[in-house]
Design a protein around this motif. Structure first.
Motif, PDB file in Angstrom:
ATOM      1  N   ALA A 145      34.072  41.417  62.418  1.00 29.47           N
ATOM      2  CA  ALA A 145      32.732  41.698  62.948  1.00 29.47           C
ATOM      3  C   ALA A 145      31.748  40.610  62.540  1.00 29.47           C
ATOM      4  CB  ALA A 145      32.257  43.062  62.467  1.00 29.47           C
ATOM      5  N   SER A 146      31.809  40.192  61.288  1.00 25.75           N
ATOM      6  CA  SER A 146      30.841  39.190  60.824  1.00 25.75           C
ATOM      7  C   SER A 146      31.108  37.814  61.429  1.00 25.75           C
ATOM      8  CB  SER A 146      30.836  39.109  59.300  1.00 25.75           C
ATOM      9  OG  SER A 146      32.059  38.609  58.826  1.00 25.75           O
ATOM     10  N   LEU A 147      32.370  37.536  61.746  1.00 21.79           N
ATOM     11  CA  LEU A 147      32.714  36.253  62.372  1.00 21.79           C
ATOM     12  C   LEU A 147      32.713  36.334  63.896  1.00 21.79           C
ATOM     13  CD1 LEU A 147      35.617  35.191  59.971  1.00 21.79           C
ATOM     14  CD2 LEU A 147      33.255  34.364  59.971  1.00 21.79           C
ATOM     15  N   LYS A 148      32.284  37.497  64.401  1.00 18.62           N
ATOM     16  CA  LYS A 148      32.178  37.732  65.848  1.00 18.62           C
ATOM     17  C   LYS A 148      33.496  37.455  66.570  1.00 18.62           C
ATOM     18  CE  LYS A 148      27.227  36.995  65.971  1.00 18.62           C
ATOM     19  NZ  LYS A 148      26.977  38.119  65.172  1.00 18.62           N
ATOM     20  N   ARG A 149      34.583  37.970  65.989  1.00 17.13           N
ATOM     21  CA  ARG A 149      35.894  37.803  66.611  1.00 17.13           C
ATOM     22  C   ARG A 149      36.583  39.151  66.828  1.00 17.13           C
ATOM     23  NH1 ARG A 149      39.145  35.295  61.361  1.00 17.13           N
ATOM     24  NH2 ARG A 149      39.141  37.254  60.215  1.00 17.13           N
ATOM     25  N   GLU A 150      35.785  40.208  66.946  1.00 14.00           N
ATOM     26  CA  GLU A 150      36.349  41.547  67.122  1.00 14.00           C
ATOM     27  C   GLU A 150      37.231  41.637  68.357  1.00 14.00           C
ATOM     28  OE1 GLU A 150      32.545  43.679  66.882  1.00 14.00           O
ATOM     29  OE2 GLU A 150      33.557  44.948  65.394  1.00 14.00           O
ATOM     30  N   ASP A 151      36.743  41.110  69.478  1.00 16.13           N
ATOM     31  CA  ASP A 151      37.507  41.186  70.714  1.00 16.13           C
ATOM     32  C   ASP A 151      38.821  40.406  70.612  1.00 16.13           C
ATOM     33  OD1 ASP A 151      35.604  42.786  71.885  1.00 16.13           O
ATOM     34  OD2 ASP A 151      34.530  41.099  72.793  1.00 16.13           O
ATOM     35  N   LYS A 152      38.761  39.256  69.978  1.00 17.88           N
ATOM     36  CA  LYS A 152      39.951  38.406  69.837  1.00 17.88           C
ATOM     37  C   LYS A 152      41.000  39.066  68.945  1.00 17.88           C
ATOM     38  CE  LYS A 152      41.322  33.847  68.133  1.00 17.88           C
ATOM     39  NZ  LYS A 152      40.861  32.656  67.435  1.00 17.88           N
ATOM     40  N   MET A 153      40.554  39.793  67.908  1.00 16.17           N
ATOM     41  CA  MET A 153      41.469  40.366  66.918  1.00 16.17           C
ATOM     42  C   MET A 153      41.822  41.830  67.191  1.00 16.17           C
ATOM     43  SD  MET A 153      42.012  37.781  65.058  1.00 16.17           S
ATOM     44  CE  MET A 153      42.862  38.455  63.664  1.00 16.17           C
ATOM     45  N   GLU A 154      41.279  42.394  68.252  1.00 20.86           N
ATOM     46  CA  GLU A 154      41.466  43.814  68.528  1.00 20.86           C
ATOM     47  C   GLU A 154      42.943  44.203  68.627  1.00 20.86           C
ATOM     48  OE1 GLU A 154      39.723  47.167  71.575  1.00 20.86           O
ATOM     49  OE2 GLU A 154      39.568  45.055  72.126  1.00 20.86           O
ATOM     50  N   GLU A 155      43.728  43.449  69.350  1.00 22.97           N
ATOM     51  CA  GLU A 155      45.143  43.767  69.520  1.00 22.97           C
ATOM     52  C   GLU A 155      45.890  43.680  68.183  1.00 22.97           C
ATOM     53  OE1 GLU A 155      48.939  42.234  72.081  1.00 22.97           O
ATOM     54  OE2 GLU A 155      46.962  42.103  73.014  1.00 22.97           O
ATOM     55  N   GLN A 156      45.618  42.640  67.408  1.00 23.49           N
ATOM     56  CA  GLN A 156      46.277  42.491  66.104  1.00 23.49           C
ATOM     57  C   GLN A 156      45.905  43.639  65.165  1.00 23.49           C
ATOM     58  OE1 GLN A 156      45.918  38.675  64.168  1.00 23.49           O
ATOM     59  NE2 GLN A 156      46.348  39.555  62.166  1.00 23.49           N
ATOM     60  N   ARG A 157      44.630  44.009  65.142  1.00 19.67           N
ATOM     61  CA  ARG A 157      44.208  45.115  64.271  1.00 19.67           C
ATOM     62  C   ARG A 157      44.853  46.424  64.733  1.00 19.67           C
ATOM     63  NH1 ARG A 157      43.610  41.696  61.090  1.00 19.67           N
ATOM     64  NH2 ARG A 157      41.737  40.456  60.979  1.00 19.67           N
ATOM     65  N   GLY A 158      45.023  46.587  66.013  1.00 19.22           N
ATOM     66  CA  GLY A 158      45.708  47.771  66.530  1.00 19.22           C
ATOM     67  C   GLY A 158      47.142  47.837  66.062  1.00 19.22           C
TER      68      GLY A 158
END
Length: 107
Positions: free
Chosen positions: A88-101
């Motif tokens: 969230a702080s690096l503004k990469r939530e969308d990019k990392m969403e699949e990996q976090r899932g």
């Protein structure tokens, strides 16, 4: 930040069933043997029948297992929460969403 809270809540809910719980063809996720109708020794009380005394006795009689499980839960959820907050702080939530899932499912 909304996704972060959702993922963290899902992680916490996923920790309800301990990884040491053994399942067989006749046992469901609550530890109930669907053939006999009896619960195994890996659960302190029957589902939807919370008994604080039984829970206290169950976990106090397994201090090492309880401590190790607590450490595992704290470690995994802390790492996931920190990674999600960094996203969230690096503004990469969308990019990392699949990996976090995938990480969440692996927990």
């Amino acid at each position: 930040m909304g996704r972060s809270c959702f993922f963290l809540a899902a992680v916490l809910l996923a920790t309800v069933v301990p990884p040491s719980t053994s399942f067989s063809a006749n046992t469901d996720v609550t530890g109930l043997n669907t053939r006999t109708g009896h619960y195994n020794d890996d659960v302190p009380y029957q589902e939807a029948a919370y008994d604080p005394e039984a829970a206290s006795h169950f976990y106090q009689s397994r201090p090492i297992a309880s401590t190790l499980r607590l450490a595992e839960i704290v470690t995994k959820t802390s790492k996931f929460a920190i990674d999600t907050l960094l996203d969230a702080s690096l503004k990469r939530e969308d990019k990392m969403e699949e990996q976090r899932g995938r990480e969440l499912l692996a927990m």
